[in-house]
Design a protein around this motif. Structure first.
Motif, PDB file in Angstrom:
ATOM      1  N   VAL A 139     -10.794  -7.052   7.146  1.00 21.67           N
ATOM      2  CA  VAL A 139     -11.774  -6.309   6.370  1.00 21.67           C
ATOM      3  C   VAL A 139     -11.141  -5.053   5.768  1.00 21.67           C
ATOM      4  O   VAL A 139     -11.305  -4.759   4.578  1.00 21.67           O
ATOM      5  N   SER A 140     -10.402  -4.297   6.576  1.00 20.71           N
ATOM      6  CA  SER A 140      -9.804  -3.053   6.084  1.00 20.71           C
ATOM      7  C   SER A 140      -8.779  -3.308   5.000  1.00 20.71           C
ATOM      8  O   SER A 140      -8.719  -2.579   3.993  1.00 20.71           O
ATOM      9  N   ARG A 141      -7.955  -4.344   5.155  1.00 15.66           N
ATOM     10  CA  ARG A 141      -6.943  -4.642   4.135  1.00 15.66           C
ATOM     11  C   ARG A 141      -7.595  -5.130   2.844  1.00 15.66           C
ATOM     12  O   ARG A 141      -7.144  -4.799   1.747  1.00 15.66           O
ATOM     13  N   LYS A 161       6.992   4.906   5.430  1.00 18.44           N
ATOM     14  CA  LYS A 161       5.676   4.816   4.808  1.00 18.44           C
ATOM     15  C   LYS A 161       5.021   3.493   5.161  1.00 18.44           C
ATOM     16  O   LYS A 161       5.633   2.435   5.057  1.00 18.44           O
ATOM     17  N   ARG A 162       3.782   3.533   5.579  1.00 18.97           N
ATOM     18  CA  ARG A 162       3.053   2.319   5.951  1.00 18.97           C
ATOM     19  C   ARG A 162       1.563   2.515   5.715  1.00 18.97           C
ATOM     20  O   ARG A 162       1.100   3.655   5.552  1.00 18.97           O
ATOM     21  N   MET A 163       0.839   1.418   5.722  1.00 18.44           N
ATOM     22  CA  MET A 163      -0.601   1.503   5.507  1.00 18.44           C
ATOM     23  C   MET A 163      -1.276   2.151   6.708  1.00 18.44           C
ATOM     24  O   MET A 163      -0.960   1.842   7.868  1.00 18.44           O
ATOM     25  N   ASP A 164      -2.178   3.077   6.438  1.00 22.66           N
ATOM     26  CA  ASP A 164      -2.937   3.743   7.486  1.00 22.66           C
ATOM     27  C   ASP A 164      -4.152   2.878   7.827  1.00 22.66           C
ATOM     28  O   ASP A 164      -5.250   3.062   7.302  1.00 22.66           O
ATOM     29  N   LEU A 165      -3.934   1.924   8.715  1.00 26.99           N
ATOM     30  CA  LEU A 165      -4.989   0.951   9.033  1.00 26.99           C
ATOM     31  C   LEU A 165      -6.162   1.590   9.758  1.00 26.99           C
ATOM     32  O   LEU A 165      -7.312   1.165   9.590  1.00 26.99           O
ATOM     33  N   ASP A 166      -5.895   2.599  10.579  1.00 30.97           N
ATOM     34  CA  ASP A 166      -6.984   3.252  11.304  1.00 30.97           C
ATOM     35  C   ASP A 166      -7.943   3.945  10.342  1.00 30.97           C
ATOM     36  O   ASP A 166      -9.166   3.766  10.431  1.00 30.97           O
ATOM     37  N   GLN A 167      -7.404   4.728   9.421  1.00 33.11           N
ATOM     38  CA  GLN A 167      -8.243   5.422   8.444  1.00 33.11           C
ATOM     39  C   GLN A 167      -8.934   4.437   7.512  1.00 33.11           C
ATOM     40  O   GLN A 167     -10.123   4.577   7.203  1.00 33.11           O
ATOM     41  N   ALA A 208     -13.861   1.688   5.690  1.00 26.49           N
ATOM     42  CA  ALA A 208     -14.485   0.405   5.371  1.00 26.49           C
ATOM     43  C   ALA A 208     -15.767   0.205   6.172  1.00 26.49           C
ATOM     44  O   ALA A 208     -16.811  -0.171   5.622  1.00 26.49           O
ATOM     45  N   VAL A 209     -15.702   0.445   7.475  1.00 22.09           N
ATOM     46  CA  VAL A 209     -16.881   0.252   8.333  1.00 22.09           C
ATOM     47  C   VAL A 209     -18.000   1.204   7.931  1.00 22.09           C
ATOM     48  O   VAL A 209     -19.178   0.833   7.885  1.00 22.09           O
ATOM     49  N   GLN A 210     -17.642   2.459   7.618  1.00 18.64           N
ATOM     50  CA  GLN A 210     -18.652   3.436   7.218  1.00 18.64           C
ATOM     51  C   GLN A 210     -19.384   3.003   5.959  1.00 18.64           C
ATOM     52  O   GLN A 210     -20.623   3.056   5.889  1.00 18.64           O
ATOM     53  N   ASP A 227     -15.935  -4.149  13.398  1.00 16.21           N
ATOM     54  CA  ASP A 227     -14.515  -4.414  13.629  1.00 16.21           C
ATOM     55  C   ASP A 227     -13.804  -4.611  12.289  1.00 16.21           C
ATOM     56  O   ASP A 227     -13.894  -5.667  11.678  1.00 16.21           O
ATOM     57  N   ALA A 228     -13.073  -3.591  11.853  1.00 18.20           N
ATOM     58  CA  ALA A 228     -12.398  -3.662  10.555  1.00 18.20           C
ATOM     59  C   ALA A 228     -11.182  -4.575  10.588  1.00 18.20           C
ATOM     60  O   ALA A 228     -10.628  -4.905   9.537  1.00 18.20           O
ATOM     61  N   ASN A 229     -10.771  -5.007  11.782  1.00 12.97           N
ATOM     62  CA  ASN A 229      -9.643  -5.933  11.895  1.00 12.97           C
ATOM     63  C   ASN A 229     -10.071  -7.396  11.801  1.00 12.97           C
ATOM     64  O   ASN A 229      -9.220  -8.288  11.806  1.00 12.97           O
TER      65      ASN A 229
END
Length: 259
Positions: free
Chosen positions: A99-101, A117-123, A128-130, A142-144
């Motif tokens: 979902v987040s990606r 540099k990498r994707m900030d999956l937590d943020q 996304a959930v908000q 669950d954004a994963n």
């Protein structure tokens, strides 16, 4: 047609392929918080019209107007930059991604620099959930979770929330309920209303008169690429709308006007 106050307006746009008109002299405007239902049978010109509205193709004649200014979109990116976003069936999502990606697909949030540099999956997940919760999907926490495991209505909600997050002011939904059952279609129609209530102009492209009647403020019916009717809620009955979409009483007058 008057376009004062419209975010997006099409003024007498036509699209010709060779000697054939896919769209002929169509005018349409979209205002904040308004749901415009674009209706017509297969081959009526709906898809060609929305391609012009979203920069996929340019009109042969006529013009597009954004915020009162004549505009030419040379690409869908230019349309998106102007706040005109389109959502296809199932939202153009990637089933095997989370979902987040999917929410940040093509515009990834990153942290770190250089080789770190990498994707900030937590943020990305929190955002996304908000925004999905704001669209009414409070159970999706669950954004994963893989998008392929979501229902059709949830995937539409994801696409709509994503478009709004990235600044959509006009949202064009192309047959969002066509492949859905009754329950999921109801979910999507509720999302349409919720989106309009937040001040977004919505163009709902559909051939389902019942769905249109539930959410529409204005109705534009295309037949053979031209406008057969343009009216507001309450001015026509459901049966009259279905009759128009099938050709109905105005087909003879329309054909005479096109000769």
């Amino acid at each position: 047609m008057r376009s004062e106050g419209a975010i997006l307006a099409a003024r007498n746009v036509s699209k010709r392929f060779g000697g054939l008109y896919a769209v002929c002299d169509v005018s349409l405007d979209v205002r904040p918080g308004e749901v415009v239902c674009l209706l017509g049978d297969n081959g009526a010109g709906k898809s060609t019209l929305i391609k012009m509205l979203t920069g996929v193709t340019t009109p042969t004649s006529g013009e597009l107007v954004v915020d009162g200014k004549p505009t030419v979109f040379s690409s869908p990116r230019e349309a998106r930059d102007a706040g005109i976003a389109a959502v296809q069936q199932f939202g153009g999502t990637v089933p095997l991604m989370s979902v987040s990606r999917n929410f940040f697909l093509g515009a990834e949030l990153t942290r770190g620099w250089g080789p770190f540099k990498r994707m900030d999956l937590d943020q990305a997940g929190r955002i996304a959930v908000q925004h999905l919760a704001e669209m009414g999907l409070t159970r999706l926490t669950d954004a994963n979770r893989l998008v392929g495991s979501l229902s059709g209505g949830e995937r539409q909600a994801l696409a709509i929330a994503r478009a709004m997050y990235f600044g959509a002011r006009v949202l064009i939904l192309d047959e969002p309920t066509a492949a859905l059952g009754v329950k999921e279609a109801t979910t999507v129609l509720r999302l349409v209303k919720r989106t309009a209530e937040r001040g977004i102009g919505v163009v709902l492209v559909t051939h389902n008169a019942t769905h249109a009647i539930h959410v529409g403020d204005r109705f534009v019916v295309l037949i053979h690429g031209a406008v057969a009717a343009d009216f507001r809620r309450g001015e026509r009955s459901r049966n009259e709308l279905i009759n128009l979409m099938a050709g109905g009483e105005e087909l003879e007058h329309l054909e005479a006007a096109l000769l």
